[in-house]
Design an enzyme around this catalytic site. Structure first.
Site, PDB file in Angstrom:
ATOM      1  CE  LYS A  54      -3.819  -2.300   2.326  1.00 53.97           C
ATOM      2  NZ  LYS A  54      -4.474  -2.639   3.576  1.00 53.97           N
ATOM      3  CD  GLN A  98      -3.278  -4.533   6.622  1.00 51.40           C
ATOM      4  OE1 GLN A  98      -3.178  -3.575   5.858  1.00 51.40           O
ATOM      5  NE2 GLN A  98      -3.913  -5.642   6.276  1.00 51.40           N
ATOM      6  CG  ASP A 121     -10.036  -0.219   4.330  1.00 54.71           C
ATOM      7  OD1 ASP A 121      -9.680  -0.522   3.176  1.00 54.71           O
ATOM      8  OD2 ASP A 121      -9.373  -0.486   5.349  1.00 54.71           O
TER       9      ASP A 121
END
Ligand code: NAD
Length: 303
Positions: A54, A98, A121
């Site tokens: 990422k 995460q 997200d």
């Protein structure tokens, strides 16, 4: 092979190039770049490799990226305070935590603490609600479903009026992609059926699908005879079925990955099909970058 291969790796490059260009233009005009923070708790090797990818992608696109790594024994309160800090930081437009988090931390509480306007997200209940309402309400579609929709659109597959069958009803893939495909709008307007572990006749439903989206996590679940000739088959499943020596370094073992669809046989029947790996997989991080760019654009009032 009769099916057209939907190459996620190529479509990813197309989209990343578009994002890169837009970032340059916004920087010139407004003097700002998208800012993304990735919060990593502990040292789970899989999490480290996702976060690294990422960050690498964000850097390539000219984003401001912050990697904030914390020890596994961080308290829930400290983590919530950290999120609050980034919620208030004007240079940060996307906050990622995460997963998985250590057991002593309530994952739900942490994800719900992220400002919904920085929740790139798309997992915050506010964004799930926005997705359900559809249209202009949607800010951050969850990344894997958004990637699936992009693959379908960019492959030129007609979605309006199409019979879409989704295998799986998870909160991160099955449910959101079903909602997205049934909304009015680009790459959607379909008639959607969702099938799952309690469905009586999986084959019956799959056979009706013009677009079959499979996210079950069961290798080879979908048999070739369940596929309607000419259908578009999107295989989201990523299943480790063994190990093999790496091509780059034969002394190193790498996982053998298989999808939920019997690819070799299915590609002779389908009209379009995604490979595993190299289909849906590359799209998730790509759409995360897109959402982060969108977050900045909403803030600047140019979305
Ligand atoms: P999940 O385990 O949360 O959900 C799986 C769903 O499939 C469940 O709703 C279950 O009801 C259904 N299911 C399972 N077995 C079934 C069966 N035999 N018949 C009918 N339905 C069945 O999984 P998930 O998080 O949605 O992920 C699904 C797959 O997609 C996994 O292989 C995962 O690794 C993969 N995945 C890939 C990406 C990506 O490529 N970027 C992202 C997310 C998930």
């Amino acid at each position: 092979m009769t099916a057209k291969l939907i190459k996620g790796t190529e479509i990813r490059e197309e989209i990343l190039t578009e994002i890169e260009q837009e970032v340059k233009e916004i920087k010139e005009k407004h003097g700002v770049v998208p800012g993304l923070v990735t919060i990593l708790v502990g040292e789970n090797p899989a999490s480290i490799s996702y976060v690294t990818l990422k960050i690498k992608t964000a850097k390539r696109l000219g984003f401001k990226e912050v990697q904030d790594s914390r020890p596994a024994d961080i308290s829930e309160k400290e983590l919530l305070d950290l999120i609050d800090k980034y919620n208030k930081d004007d240079s940060i437009h996307g906050i990622l935590v995460q997963l998985p988090l250590p057991k002593h931390i309530d994952e739900k509480k942490v994800l719900n603490a992220i400002d919904p306007d920085k929740d790139v997200d798309g997992f915050h209940p506010v964004n799930v609600g926005r997705l359900m309402i559809g249209g202009d309400e949607v800010k951050f579609p969850p990344c894997t479903p958004a990637g699936i929709q992009e693959l379908i659109v960019r492959s030129g597959v007609e979605t309006k009026g199409a019979e879409v069958v989704v295998v799986g009803r998870s909160n991160i893939v099955g449910k959101p992609i079903a909602v997205m495909m049934m909304q009015k709008g680009r790459g959607a307007n379909s008639t959607v059926t969702v099938v799952h572990t309690a469905t009586k006749d999986l084959a019956y439903h799959c056979k009706r699908a013009d677009i079959l989206i499979v996210a079950a996590g069961v290798p080879g679940l979908v048999k070739p005879e369940w596929i309607k000739p000419g259908a578009c088959v999107i295989d989201v499943g990523v299943n480790r079925v063994g190990e093999k020596p790496s091509k780059k370094d034969p002394n190193k073992m790498v996982p053998i990955l298989r999808g939920d669809v019997d690819f070799e046989a299915a590609k002779e029947i389908a009209g379009w099909i995604t490979p595993v790996p190299g289909g849906v997989g590359p799209m998730t991080i790509t759409m995360l970058m897109k959402n982060t760019l969108m977050s900045l654009k909403y803030k600047l009032g140019i979305a």
